[in-house]
Design a protein around this motif. Sequence first.
Motif, PDB file in Angstrom:
ATOM      1  N   ASP A 177     -44.428   4.677 -17.877  1.00 50.26           N
ATOM      2  CA  ASP A 177     -43.378   5.684 -17.870  1.00 50.26           C
ATOM      3  C   ASP A 177     -42.056   5.183 -18.433  1.00 50.26           C
ATOM      4  O   ASP A 177     -41.206   5.979 -18.831  1.00 50.26           O
ATOM      5  CB  ASP A 177     -43.147   6.198 -16.440  1.00 50.26           C
ATOM      6  N   ALA A 178     -41.865   3.858 -18.468  1.00 49.69           N
ATOM      7  CA  ALA A 178     -40.607   3.298 -18.980  1.00 49.69           C
ATOM      8  C   ALA A 178     -40.605   3.180 -20.502  1.00 49.69           C
ATOM      9  O   ALA A 178     -39.546   2.997 -21.106  1.00 49.69           O
ATOM     10  CB  ALA A 178     -40.343   1.931 -18.358  1.00 49.69           C
ATOM     11  N   PHE A 179     -41.782   3.284 -21.126  1.00 50.32           N
ATOM     12  CA  PHE A 179     -41.889   3.156 -22.579  1.00 50.32           C
ATOM     13  C   PHE A 179     -41.705   4.521 -23.239  1.00 50.32           C
ATOM     14  O   PHE A 179     -42.062   5.555 -22.682  1.00 50.32           O
ATOM     15  CB  PHE A 179     -43.257   2.616 -22.979  1.00 50.32           C
ATOM     16  N   THR A 180     -41.194   4.497 -24.461  1.00 50.86           N
ATOM     17  CA  THR A 180     -41.146   5.722 -25.262  1.00 50.86           C
ATOM     18  C   THR A 180     -42.514   5.942 -25.913  1.00 50.86           C
ATOM     19  O   THR A 180     -43.381   5.066 -25.917  1.00 50.86           O
ATOM     20  CB  THR A 180     -40.085   5.627 -26.365  1.00 50.86           C
ATOM     21  N   VAL A 181     -42.675   7.122 -26.469  1.00 59.97           N
ATOM     22  CA  VAL A 181     -43.897   7.422 -27.219  1.00 59.97           C
ATOM     23  C   VAL A 181     -44.070   6.414 -28.350  1.00 59.97           C
ATOM     24  O   VAL A 181     -45.152   5.844 -28.542  1.00 59.97           O
ATOM     25  CB  VAL A 181     -43.843   8.857 -27.777  1.00 59.97           C
ATOM     26  N   ARG A 182     -42.998   6.143 -29.082  1.00 62.40           N
ATOM     27  CA  ARG A 182     -43.073   5.218 -30.213  1.00 62.40           C
ATOM     28  C   ARG A 182     -43.458   3.809 -29.759  1.00 62.40           C
ATOM     29  O   ARG A 182     -44.221   3.111 -30.442  1.00 62.40           O
ATOM     30  CB  ARG A 182     -41.728   5.186 -30.949  1.00 62.40           C
ATOM     31  N   GLN A 183     -42.935   3.374 -28.615  1.00 59.80           N
ATOM     32  CA  GLN A 183     -43.276   2.044 -28.107  1.00 59.80           C
ATOM     33  C   GLN A 183     -44.758   1.955 -27.739  1.00 59.80           C
ATOM     34  O   GLN A 183     -45.402   0.922 -27.959  1.00 59.80           O
ATOM     35  CB  GLN A 183     -42.394   1.704 -26.910  1.00 59.80           C
ATOM     36  N   HIS A 184     -45.303   3.025 -27.194  1.00 60.21           N
ATOM     37  CA  HIS A 184     -46.750   3.046 -26.930  1.00 60.21           C
ATOM     38  C   HIS A 184     -47.533   2.914 -28.232  1.00 60.21           C
ATOM     39  O   HIS A 184     -48.511   2.158 -28.300  1.00 60.21           O
ATOM     40  CB  HIS A 184     -47.145   4.351 -26.223  1.00 60.21           C
ATOM     41  N   LEU A 185     -47.104   3.643 -29.246  1.00 59.13           N
ATOM     42  CA  LEU A 185     -47.808   3.593 -30.526  1.00 59.13           C
ATOM     43  C   LEU A 185     -47.752   2.196 -31.132  1.00 59.13           C
ATOM     44  O   LEU A 185     -48.750   1.694 -31.663  1.00 59.13           O
ATOM     45  CB  LEU A 185     -47.206   4.616 -31.493  1.00 59.13           C
ATOM     46  N   GLU A 186     -46.602   1.547 -31.052  1.00 55.51           N
ATOM     47  CA  GLU A 186     -46.469   0.201 -31.600  1.00 55.51           C
ATOM     48  C   GLU A 186     -47.321  -0.797 -30.812  1.00 55.51           C
ATOM     49  O   GLU A 186     -47.927  -1.706 -31.396  1.00 55.51           O
ATOM     50  CB  GLU A 186     -45.001  -0.241 -31.579  1.00 55.51           C
ATOM     51  N   LEU A 187     -47.368  -0.622 -29.498  1.00 51.53           N
ATOM     52  CA  LEU A 187     -48.190  -1.506 -28.674  1.00 51.53           C
ATOM     53  C   LEU A 187     -49.656  -1.391 -29.048  1.00 51.53           C
ATOM     54  O   LEU A 187     -50.348  -2.407 -29.230  1.00 51.53           O
ATOM     55  CB  LEU A 187     -47.979  -1.154 -27.196  1.00 51.53           C
ATOM     56  N   PHE A 188     -50.123  -0.159 -29.201  1.00 50.68           N
ATOM     57  CA  PHE A 188     -51.529   0.045 -29.549  1.00 50.68           C
ATOM     58  C   PHE A 188     -51.801  -0.333 -31.006  1.00 50.68           C
ATOM     59  O   PHE A 188     -52.901  -0.791 -31.326  1.00 50.68           O
ATOM     60  CB  PHE A 188     -51.936   1.498 -29.278  1.00 50.68           C
ATOM     61  N   ALA A 199     -41.087  11.466 -30.218  1.00 51.52           N
ATOM     62  CA  ALA A 199     -41.361  10.060 -30.518  1.00 51.52           C
ATOM     63  C   ALA A 199     -40.456   9.090 -29.764  1.00 51.52           C
ATOM     64  O   ALA A 199     -40.889   8.003 -29.364  1.00 51.52           O
ATOM     65  CB  ALA A 199     -41.260   9.811 -32.025  1.00 51.52           C
ATOM     66  N   ASP A 200     -39.209   9.447 -29.552  1.00 56.44           N
ATOM     67  CA  ASP A 200     -38.275   8.533 -28.895  1.00 56.44           C
ATOM     68  C   ASP A 200     -37.997   8.898 -27.438  1.00 56.44           C
ATOM     69  O   ASP A 200     -37.075   8.360 -26.819  1.00 56.44           O
ATOM     70  CB  ASP A 200     -36.962   8.487 -29.688  1.00 56.44           C
ATOM     71  N   GLU A 201     -38.818   9.776 -26.875  1.00 53.52           N
ATOM     72  CA  GLU A 201     -38.698  10.133 -25.460  1.00 53.52           C
ATOM     73  C   GLU A 201     -39.514   9.163 -24.609  1.00 53.52           C
ATOM     74  O   GLU A 201     -40.605   8.744 -24.991  1.00 53.52           O
ATOM     75  CB  GLU A 201     -39.209  11.559 -25.225  1.00 53.52           C
ATOM     76  N   ARG A 202     -38.982   8.832 -23.448  1.00 51.09           N
ATOM     77  CA  ARG A 202     -39.756   8.024 -22.503  1.00 51.09           C
ATOM     78  C   ARG A 202     -40.867   8.887 -21.899  1.00 51.09           C
ATOM     79  O   ARG A 202     -40.658  10.058 -21.588  1.00 51.09           O
ATOM     80  CB  ARG A 202     -38.863   7.460 -21.403  1.00 51.09           C
ATOM     81  N   THR A 203     -42.035   8.289 -21.741  1.00 47.38           N
ATOM     82  CA  THR A 203     -43.179   9.081 -21.284  1.00 47.38           C
ATOM     83  C   THR A 203     -42.986   9.598 -19.861  1.00 47.38           C
ATOM     84  O   THR A 203     -43.589  10.604 -19.482  1.00 47.38           O
ATOM     85  CB  THR A 203     -44.483   8.267 -21.371  1.00 47.38           C
ATOM     86  N   GLY A 204     -42.140   8.954 -19.078  1.00 49.93           N
ATOM     87  CA  GLY A 204     -41.913   9.394 -17.712  1.00 49.93           C
ATOM     88  C   GLY A 204     -41.297  10.766 -17.598  1.00 49.93           C
ATOM     89  O   GLY A 204     -41.403  11.410 -16.546  1.00 49.93           O
ATOM     90  N   VAL A 205     -40.657  11.254 -18.662  1.00 46.79           N
ATOM     91  CA  VAL A 205     -40.014  12.573 -18.614  1.00 46.79           C
ATOM     92  C   VAL A 205     -40.843  13.637 -19.335  1.00 46.79           C
ATOM     93  O   VAL A 205     -40.438  14.796 -19.383  1.00 46.79           O
ATOM     94  CB  VAL A 205     -38.591  12.516 -19.229  1.00 46.79           C
ATOM     95  N   LEU A 206     -41.993  13.268 -19.868  1.00 48.10           N
ATOM     96  CA  LEU A 206     -42.815  14.217 -20.610  1.00 48.10           C
ATOM     97  C   LEU A 206     -43.632  15.093 -19.676  1.00 48.10           C
ATOM     98  O   LEU A 206     -44.009  14.683 -18.576  1.00 48.10           O
ATOM     99  CB  LEU A 206     -43.761  13.470 -21.555  1.00 48.10           C
ATOM    100  N   SER A 207     -43.935  16.295 -20.125  1.00 47.10           N
ATOM    101  CA  SER A 207     -44.817  17.179 -19.369  1.00 47.10           C
ATOM    102  C   SER A 207     -46.243  16.632 -19.399  1.00 47.10           C
ATOM    103  O   SER A 207     -46.590  15.777 -20.228  1.00 47.10           O
ATOM    104  CB  SER A 207     -44.805  18.582 -19.986  1.00 47.10           C
ATOM    105  N   GLY A 208     -47.074  17.149 -18.499  1.00 48.74           N
ATOM    106  CA  GLY A 208     -48.458  16.701 -18.464  1.00 48.74           C
ATOM    107  C   GLY A 208     -49.188  16.954 -19.771  1.00 48.74           C
ATOM    108  O   GLY A 208     -49.971  16.113 -20.233  1.00 48.74           O
ATOM    109  N   GLY A 209     -48.919  18.097 -20.396  1.00 46.40           N
ATOM    110  CA  GLY A 209     -49.574  18.410 -21.663  1.00 46.40           C
ATOM    111  C   GLY A 209     -49.171  17.477 -22.781  1.00 46.40           C
ATOM    112  O   GLY A 209     -50.005  17.064 -23.591  1.00 46.40           O
TER     113      GLY A 209
END
Length: 201
Positions: free
Chosen positions: A74-85, A110-120
Amino acid sequence: MEVTGVHHAYGRRQVLRGVDLRLQPGTLVGIVGENGAGKTTLLRILCGELRPDAGLIRHHGRFGYCPQQAVLNDAFTVRQHLELFRTAYGIPDLTRAQEVMETLGFTEYADERTGVLSGGTRQKLNLTLALMHNPQTLLLDEPYQGFDWETYLRFWDLAQRLRSAGTAILVVSHLAHDSDRLDQVLGLSAGTLQERTGAAT
């Protein structure tokens, strides 16, 4: 992907009792069954997350796995997840990930933290992470939960394009209402797979 004689039990409770499956390139196959039938257990075995008590699984080429519950930080952004993977997959860039994000309609996050994203939206990222290395086999566990109608249609459009490009896709669900979109529908009951009618021809 070839699956032969897969068995698994939790204590004395036999969940899988000899599952056989052959997933051909360019096919879209569904597995349906009641809650508790063993669908998620089977997928965890197919992706190597869980060891079967008996049986054999052979993968030919790269595979992607989209679990029912997104495993995100939840602390990572969408982009950080993509870079990690991207690093984990050893791929040079995020071109494929960006294409999937555009198809599913969430590039603006892309630059939103996943913790604030909706389930969808979390599920859209979950699916993107499974697809970004362009797998030849794709395993999906309830992949469209939380999607609105538009995203649901986008998902099936993406699935059809992947199938046309030769990807083998396995979709697991407790509902059978998408059977007309599938090449084959299998029911998981009493620990084995049985073919059901209603698949697309």
